[in-house]
Design a protein around this motif. Structure first.
Motif, PDB file in Angstrom:
ATOM      1  N   LEU A  27      41.826 -38.950 106.842  1.00 52.55           N
ATOM      2  CA  LEU A  27      42.449 -39.899 105.373  1.00 52.55           C
ATOM      3  C   LEU A  27      41.431 -39.178 104.221  1.00 52.55           C
ATOM      4  CD1 LEU A  27      43.013 -43.068 106.067  1.00 52.55           C
ATOM      5  CD2 LEU A  27      45.083 -41.393 105.713  1.00 52.55           C
ATOM      6  N   ARG A  28      39.846 -38.972 105.066  1.00 54.08           N
ATOM      7  CA  ARG A  28      39.264 -38.366 103.659  1.00 54.08           C
ATOM      8  C   ARG A  28      39.481 -37.270 103.451  1.00 54.08           C
ATOM      9  NH1 ARG A  28      34.226 -40.742 107.557  1.00 54.08           N
ATOM     10  NH2 ARG A  28      34.362 -42.856 107.366  1.00 54.08           N
ATOM     11  N   SER A  29      39.656 -36.613 103.995  1.00 58.79           N
ATOM     12  CA  SER A  29      39.864 -34.610 104.046  1.00 58.79           C
ATOM     13  C   SER A  29      41.181 -34.512 103.197  1.00 58.79           C
ATOM     14  CB  SER A  29      39.588 -33.795 105.047  1.00 58.79           C
ATOM     15  OG  SER A  29      39.885 -34.152 106.091  1.00 58.79           O
ATOM     16  N   GLU A  30      42.138 -35.490 103.903  1.00 60.85           N
ATOM     17  CA  GLU A  30      43.758 -34.527 104.205  1.00 60.85           C
ATOM     18  C   GLU A  30      44.521 -33.588 104.654  1.00 60.85           C
ATOM     19  OE1 GLU A  30      46.258 -36.528 102.116  1.00 60.85           O
ATOM     20  OE2 GLU A  30      43.909 -37.993 102.078  1.00 60.85           O
ATOM     21  N   LYS A  31      43.273 -32.933 105.276  1.00 66.31           N
ATOM     22  CA  LYS A  31      43.492 -32.543 106.632  1.00 66.31           C
ATOM     23  C   LYS A  31      44.398 -33.141 107.883  1.00 66.31           C
ATOM     24  CE  LYS A  31      41.695 -29.511 110.016  1.00 66.31           C
ATOM     25  NZ  LYS A  31      39.984 -28.393 110.483  1.00 66.31           N
ATOM     26  N   VAL A  32      45.772 -31.878 108.383  1.00 66.32           N
ATOM     27  CA  VAL A  32      46.093 -32.606 109.666  1.00 66.32           C
ATOM     28  C   VAL A  32      45.690 -31.459 110.940  1.00 66.32           C
ATOM     29  CG1 VAL A  32      48.475 -32.650 110.710  1.00 66.32           C
ATOM     30  CG2 VAL A  32      48.089 -33.652 107.991  1.00 66.32           C
ATOM     31  N   VAL A  33      45.779 -31.815 111.823  1.00 63.04           N
ATOM     32  CA  VAL A  33      45.763 -31.493 112.857  1.00 63.04           C
ATOM     33  C   VAL A  33      46.537 -31.946 114.003  1.00 63.04           C
ATOM     34  CG1 VAL A  33      43.052 -31.303 112.446  1.00 63.04           C
ATOM     35  CG2 VAL A  33      44.119 -33.280 113.989  1.00 63.04           C
TER      36      VAL A  33
END
Length: 355
Positions: free
Chosen positions: A275-281
Motif C-alpha cells: 500500500l505504500r509503494s503500490e508495487k505488486v509481488v
C-alpha cells in the motif's frame, strides 16, 4: 472397477484409483501450485487436511529429500488427477493414502463453491464408498483440533548457529515452521533457537533474544493461546515477526481478530500489493484463516484478489508480519527481503533481560 473413494461433506462420493492405500479423513483443500509438490506435502501447515492438487500431473521431476520442508508428509491424504509412480511410492512409504484418476477440476470447483469441507478417503483393494463415508463421519472441524501445535512442533529447543560472524539471536516459536524459514535466517547470520509452540515466557527471557519470531503452522490461530500470550508478554520489549499463522497470532495478541476463509489461499501465484509503494509481488501462500481486524497494527500489504491483509506492521511496537511465505519455497523469490527487514529491526531493540 474403482479401488478408491472420496466422500464429501455435501453427501457425494467420488470414485478414483488407489495410488497409496489407506483410510483417512481431513479438511479437503486445494492448491493451484504447478511445482513444489515436495514442499507442499512436507509443509506442516497441511496437518489434518486432505490436499488436492489442481495441476493435472504431480511428480514429473521426481522426489528429492533436500527439497522437503519437514521430516514427514503432513496431509492426511492426497488427491490428484494423475500421480507419478515416484510420488505414489513415497506416499505409500509414508503411510499416507493417495488417489488419482478423478476430475480434480470438478472437485476444486466444488470447494470454491462450498468452501473447504470435511472428507473421508478410502483407498486399496478392499475400499468401498461406505468406508469413505465412515471416515468422513469421524472427521472433526479444524477449530476442534485444540492442540494441533503438539503434532507439528519440536518438543525441545533446537539451536542452529548462524552463518558468518553476526551475533543476532532469534527465538523462533515453532507452531509448524518450515525448514526454509530457519535456513533463510541462518543464511543471514542469525543464530536461530527453535522453541516448542507452548514455550513459557521465562524460557524465552533466558535466551535474551534480539527477535521473537512466530512461525507458520496449521489450524485455527485461536488454538495457539500460549504463543498469543507470549506475544503479549514481549511486545514493545523485543522486535516481533511472524509468518502466516504467526501473523494471525500476533494480530490477535495486539487487539485484533481472525476469521476462517471460505477456501483459503494455497498456491505460488498469489498477487500482493504494497500500500505504500503500490508495487505488486507474487507470493507463495498456504492458509485457511485470515486477519479480520489488525488491532494495534497497520495493514501495509493486501491481497490483490480479495483485499485480505498480507502484511502488518508497527514502527512504535517494532512488529513486522507477513501472511504469505517469503521464504519462497518453492518460489517465487519476490519477497525474500522480508528476512533482511526483520533482522534490521534489531538495531533499534531494547534487549530482553535474562532472569
Amino acid at each position: 472397477m474403482s479401488d478408491a473413494y472420496v466422500a464429501l461433506e455435501g453427501g457425494s462420493v467420488v470414485a478414483a484409483r488407489c495410488r497409496a492405500p489407506g483410510t483417512s479423513h481431513g479438511e479437503l483443500v486445494f492448491t493451484t501450485a504447478y511445482t513444489g509438490y515436495e514442499e507442499s506435502l512436507t509443509d506442516p501447515s497441511y496437518e489434518e487436511q486432505v490436499l488436492t492438487f489442481s495441476y493435472p500431473l504431480i511428480g514429473n521431476y521426481g522426489v528429492r529429500s533436500e527439497r522437503f520442508e519437514s521430516g514427514r508428509v503432513h496431509p492426511r491424504a492426497v488427491v490428484a488427477r494423475e500421480l507419478t509412480d515416484d510420488v505414489a511410492e513415497w506416499l505409500t512409504e509414508e503411510g499416507v493414502p493417495a488417489v488419482d484418476r478423478l476430475d480434480t477440476r470438478d472437485l476444486v470447483g466444488e470447494i470454491r463453491e462450498g468452501g473447504a469441507m470435511k472428507c473421508g478417503v478410502s483407498a486399496g483393494p478392499d475400499a468401498s464408498p461406505e468406508d469413505a463415508k465412515a471416515a468422513l463421519a469421524e472427521c472433526p472441524g479444524m477449530s476442534d483440533y485444540t492442540d494441533i501445535g503438539a503434532q507439528v512442533s519440536v518438543s525441545a529447543q533446537k539451536t542452529y548457529p548462524g552463518d558468518g560472524d553476526a551475533d543476532t539471536e532469534v527465538a523462533l516459536v515453532d507452531c509448524g515452521a518450515k525448514e526454509s524459514i530457519v535456513k533463510s535466517l541462518v543464511e543471514r547470520g542469525a543464530t536461530v533457537h527453535v522453541l516448542p509452540y507452548d514455550v513459557s515466557p521465562g524460557e524465552v527471557s533466558d535466551l535474551a533474544p534480539d527477535v521473537l519470531f512466530i512461525s507458520n503452522g496449521p489450524g485455527d490461530p485461536a488454538n495457539f493461546e500460549a504463543a498469543e500470550s507470549l506475544v503479549s508478554e514481549f511486545v514493545g520489549e523485543v522486535p516481533l515477526a511472524g509468518i502466516c499463522l504467526g501473523q494471525q497470532i500476533i494480530a490477535r495478541a495486539l487487539g485484533g481478530s481472525t476469521a476462517k476463509m471460505d477456501f483459503g489461499h494455497r498456491g505460488v501465484n498469489q498477487p500482493v500489493r504494497d500500500l505504500r509503494s503500490e508495487k505488486v509481488v507474487m507470493t507463495t501462500q498456504n492458509h485457511g484463516y485470515t486477519v479480520a481486524d489488525p488491532g494495534d497494527l497497520e495493514v501495509t500489504q493486501v491481497n490483490v484478489n480479495d483485499d485480505t491483509p498480507e502484511g502488518l506492521e508497527s514502527d512504535d511496537l517494532r512488529v513486522l508480519t507477513r501472511q504469505y511465505h517469503p521464504e519462497a519455497n518453492p518460489g517465487p523469490n519476490d519477497t525474500l527481503g522480508f528476512f533482511d527487514d526483520v533482522l534490521d529491526m534489531v538495531d533499534c531493540r531494547t534487549p530482553v533481560a535474562a532472569d
